[in-house]
Enzyme design. Structure first.
Site, PDB file in Angstrom:
ATOM      1  N   GLY A 278     -11.347 -57.326  17.883  1.00  0.00           N
ATOM      2  CA  GLY A 278     -11.303 -56.319  16.811  1.00  0.00           C
ATOM      3  C   GLY A 278     -11.773 -57.240  15.618  1.00  0.00           C
ATOM      4  CB  ILE A 279     -12.397 -55.694  12.113  1.00  0.00           C
ATOM      5  CG1 ILE A 279     -13.006 -56.243  10.997  1.00  0.00           C
ATOM      6  CG2 ILE A 279     -11.325 -54.902  11.886  1.00  0.00           C
ATOM      7  CD1 ILE A 279     -13.978 -55.376  10.218  1.00  0.00           C
ATOM      8  N   GLY A 280     -11.143 -58.658  11.736  1.00  0.00           N
ATOM      9  CA  GLY A 280     -10.317 -59.428  10.726  1.00  0.00           C
ATOM     10  C   GLY A 280      -9.781 -60.724  11.171  1.00  0.00           C
ATOM     11  CB  ALA A 281      -7.424 -63.020   9.454  1.00  0.00           C
ATOM     12  CB  ILE A 282      -5.785 -62.050  14.291  1.00  0.00           C
ATOM     13  CG1 ILE A 282      -4.554 -62.172  13.549  1.00  0.00           C
ATOM     14  CG2 ILE A 282      -5.327 -62.180  15.659  1.00  0.00           C
ATOM     15  CD1 ILE A 282      -3.159 -61.642  13.568  1.00  0.00           C
TER      16      ILE A 282
ATOM     17  CD  GLU B 298     -13.688 -51.045  18.651  1.00  0.00           C
ATOM     18  OE1 GLU B 298     -13.110 -50.528  19.551  1.00  0.00           O
ATOM     19  OE2 GLU B 298     -13.150 -50.910  17.460  1.00  0.00           O
TER      20      GLU B 298
ATOM     21  N   GLY C 103     -10.732 -48.495  18.493  1.00  0.00           N
ATOM     22  CA  GLY C 103     -10.710 -48.762  19.840  1.00  0.00           C
ATOM     23  C   GLY C 103      -9.672 -49.468  20.528  1.00  0.00           C
TER      24      GLY C 103
HETATM   25  N1  COA Z   1       4.857 -53.726   6.404  1.00  0.00           N
HETATM   26  C1  COA Z   1       4.527 -53.907   5.166  1.00  0.00           C
HETATM   27  N2  COA Z   1       3.183 -54.527   4.670  1.00  0.00           N
HETATM   28  C2  COA Z   1       2.357 -54.809   5.803  1.00  0.00           C
HETATM   29  C3  COA Z   1       3.088 -54.600   7.110  1.00  0.00           C
HETATM   30  C4  COA Z   1       4.268 -54.174   7.179  1.00  0.00           C
HETATM   31  N3  COA Z   1       4.826 -54.302   8.641  1.00  0.00           N
HETATM   32  N4  COA Z   1       2.044 -55.283   7.951  1.00  0.00           N
HETATM   33  C5  COA Z   1       0.986 -55.753   7.360  1.00  0.00           C
HETATM   34  N5  COA Z   1       1.168 -55.465   5.801  1.00  0.00           N
HETATM   35  C6  COA Z   1       0.375 -55.579   4.915  1.00  0.00           C
HETATM   36  C7  COA Z   1       0.033 -57.058   4.711  1.00  0.00           C
HETATM   37  O1  COA Z   1       0.859 -57.950   4.134  1.00  0.00           O
HETATM   38  C8  COA Z   1      -1.529 -56.860   4.001  1.00  0.00           C
HETATM   39  O2  COA Z   1      -1.031 -56.875   2.665  1.00  0.00           O
HETATM   40  P1  COA Z   1      -2.011 -57.824   1.491  1.00  0.00           P
HETATM   41  O3  COA Z   1      -3.459 -57.239   1.939  1.00  0.00           O
HETATM   42  O4  COA Z   1      -1.478 -57.200   0.220  1.00  0.00           O
HETATM   43  O5  COA Z   1      -1.713 -59.191   2.072  1.00  0.00           O
HETATM   44  C9  COA Z   1      -1.760 -55.503   4.634  1.00  0.00           C
HETATM   45  O6  COA Z   1      -0.897 -54.843   4.871  1.00  0.00           O
HETATM   46  C10 COA Z   1      -2.778 -55.686   5.663  1.00  0.00           C
HETATM   47  O7  COA Z   1      -2.044 -56.529   6.726  1.00  0.00           O
HETATM   48  P2  COA Z   1      -3.080 -57.495   7.643  1.00  0.00           P
HETATM   49  O8  COA Z   1      -2.175 -58.024   8.744  1.00  0.00           O
HETATM   50  O9  COA Z   1      -3.546 -58.671   6.643  1.00  0.00           O
HETATM   51  O10 COA Z   1      -4.127 -56.531   8.208  1.00  0.00           O
HETATM   52  P3  COA Z   1      -5.705 -56.697   8.808  1.00  0.00           P
HETATM   53  O11 COA Z   1      -6.495 -56.608   7.562  1.00  0.00           O
HETATM   54  O12 COA Z   1      -5.390 -57.875   9.814  1.00  0.00           O
HETATM   55  O13 COA Z   1      -5.727 -55.619   9.520  1.00  0.00           O
HETATM   56  C11 COA Z   1      -4.917 -53.939  11.306  1.00  0.00           C
HETATM   57  C12 COA Z   1      -4.672 -55.257  10.842  1.00  0.00           C
HETATM   58  C13 COA Z   1      -3.958 -53.625  12.393  1.00  0.00           C
HETATM   59  C14 COA Z   1      -4.576 -52.973   9.959  1.00  0.00           C
HETATM   60  C15 COA Z   1      -6.270 -53.544  11.674  1.00  0.00           C
HETATM   61  O14 COA Z   1      -6.774 -54.520  12.710  1.00  0.00           O
HETATM   62  C16 COA Z   1      -6.566 -52.233  12.332  1.00  0.00           C
HETATM   63  O15 COA Z   1      -6.640 -51.351  11.344  1.00  0.00           O
HETATM   64  N6  COA Z   1      -6.634 -51.879  13.500  1.00  0.00           N
HETATM   65  C17 COA Z   1      -6.778 -50.717  13.821  1.00  0.00           C
HETATM   66  C18 COA Z   1      -6.583 -50.476  15.413  1.00  0.00           C
HETATM   67  C19 COA Z   1      -7.459 -51.581  16.136  1.00  0.00           C
HETATM   68  O16 COA Z   1      -7.162 -52.622  16.470  1.00  0.00           O
HETATM   69  N7  COA Z   1      -8.800 -51.221  16.514  1.00  0.00           N
HETATM   70  C20 COA Z   1      -9.618 -52.176  17.178  1.00  0.00           C
HETATM   71  C21 COA Z   1     -10.605 -52.892  16.588  1.00  0.00           C
HETATM   72  S1  COA Z   1     -11.516 -52.359  15.193  1.00  0.00           S
END
Ligand code: COA
Length: 444
Positions: A235-239, A258, A356
């Protein structure tokens, strides 16, 4: 005498010079118009679909937005918006109604403030909404590369639903952009395009996410679940970014994803990603859209090993499941003690979308040796909120169900939930929660 053609923001050349440089241009020169001319076809009440992510055509969207004063109730259907999404800003709502399958920074507020809408849909099923006429498309705006000698253009960085919406649209307007990387895989012929706007805009870039200590620890756990010769979805992002950094000592990994970004290129350059051992599409990176920096775009440009395909192929669980050792790595916002995953809502409000995630979770469960990994930091808001929770917040949608979930990973370890009872799941998930919240969770 040759007529002069005005190229927006570039030099003026004669038609003869243009044809000498690209002889196949003769076949479509009657379709070449300015963005302003092309966008005149949009009428109030139309549904306009935008090419996904980096496939969004900036000059066409700009020309559409410029017509705001004269248009009413034009629905703009989009997914990940990489542009400024001016059509979703306050004051635009009478002219444009945003309808997204996924929300990001420029579109989230429009939905939260009821100036736009969110449509839940698995990414793999978005093309069907267009193909089956569930969402009929009046006008499609997309970016393509200049054509080859036979008149075929590459979709560049977005195949996903972009191809299906293009094929379903009554009118197709393409920004032909020579800066768009030419990828192998699906193509569109100039005959299938109604109007062509030649404009070489810069391609939007996405800088790699910054990776901290927590992500590195999560990545080490993820790496321990990945065997040599596995095929990966990221997926996308830091992890996912951190996970790639932890895979340097693996052998013969493959990519069926994807999307992928710069981190995959780095692994390909050191010979870790080879695609040699993939069960299907051997030797190929299979992807449905791409977002990254120039490093990625240079890597995929004219690279026959990187194939762009529609998302109803790439994310089809039956295709994904044909790979041996298929591993999906996706992030989440919350996981409850039953293993229900929320990857798209915060505080009962839509934050992103499902993308996805479930397509790949279900695909990997069909794969021999397959694994799905949902990874998340154990806390949010500077450690004050646990992301492992007794129950999801009220009004929160379940993204991946408890029946689908397999591995959940935090910086504190791995919970393997498949085949586990609800009590065993609660124990396993509490054990990977932040220590500050374990007593609270174990007391549930
Ligand atoms: N309660 C309150 N705030 C929360 C939270 C919770 N349970 N979980 C996360 N947050 C906050 C974080 O602190 C962060 O805030 P900040 O930007 O002020 O630091 C923000 O929400 C985003 O969280 P983060 O963990 O940094 O998100 P990310 O950018 O790593 O994205 C998803 C994680 C899940 C949102 C993202 O992967 C996604 O949209 N996935 C969709 C589904 C998927 O996996 N699709 C396939 C790959 S594209």
């Amino acid at each position: 005498m040759a007529t002069a053609l005005a190229f927006p923001e570039s030099e003026t050349i004669t038609e003869d010079e243009a044809l000498a440089a690209k002889p196949c241009r003769a076949a479509y020169r009657h379709k070449i118009v300015s963005a302003e001319q092309a966008l005149r076809v949009v009428k109030s009440g139309d549904r306009v679909v935008l090419g996904h992510a980096c496939g969004e055509p900036p000059v066409l969207v700009e020309a559409l937005v410029a017509r705001a004063p004269e248009l009413r109730n034009v629905e703009i259907v989009h997914m990940v918006a990489m542009g400024p999404a001016v059509f979703a800003r306050p004051g635009m709502e009478d002219s444009f109604r945003f309808n997204g399958f996924f929300l990001g920074a420029p579109t989230r507020k429009a939905v939260q403030e009821n100036r736009g809408a969110f449509t839940p849909c698995f990414f793999s099923e978005v093309p069907r909404l267009f193909k089956r006429g569930i969402l009929p498309v009046d006008v499609m705006l997309l970016q393509v590369t200049p054509p080859d000698e036979q008149g075929f253009c590459s979709y560049g960085l977005s195949g996903d639903y972009t191809q299906a919406a293009t094929e379903a649209a009554k009118i197709v307007i393409a920004q032909m952009n020579a800066n768009l990387p030419h990828t192998a895989g699906i193509k569109i012929h100039v005959d299938a395009v109604t109007w062509i706007v030649e404009h070489d805009s810069p391609i939007v870039e996405l800088a790699p996410a910054s990776v901290g200590q927590v992500e590195h620890r999560i990545a080490e756990h993820i790496a321990s679940l990945i065997p040599d010769e596995a095929t990966l979805q990221l997926g996308i992002g830091a992890i996912p970014e951190a996970a790639l950094l932890a895979l340097g000592d693996k052998r013969d990994l493959g990519i069926h994803s994807e999307m992928f970004s710069d981190g995959v290129v780095a692994l390909a350059e050191i010979g870790v990603v080879t695609n040699r051992k993939k069960t299907i599409n051997q030797g190929k990176f299979i992807v449905t859209f791409l977002m990254g920096t120039k490093k990625l775009y240079n890597f995929v440009h004219n690279n026959p090993a990187v194939e762009l395909h529609p998302v109803d192929y790439v994310n089809d669980p039956c295709i994904i499941g044909q790979h041996r050792n298929m591993i999906s790595i996706n992030a989440a916002l919350q996981v409850d003690l039953m293993g229900q995953v929320n990857a798209e809502m915060i505080g009962g409000v839509q934050f992103s979308g499902i993308g996805g995630q479930v397509d790949f979770v279900r695909g990997t469960s069909r794969s021999i040796g397959g694994k799905s990994i949902i990874a998340l930091p154990s806390t949010a808001s500077k450690g004050t909120i646990s992301r492992i929770v007794p129950t999801l917040d009220a009004g929160t949608a379940v993204s991946t169900s408890r029946n689908d979930v397999q591995y959940v990973v935090t910086e504190y370890g791995i919970a393997d939930l498949r085949g586990k009872t609800l009590q065993q799941r609660a124990q396993a998930l509490s054990a990977i929660a932040h220590p500050d919240f374990r007593d609270m969770l174990q007391g549930q």
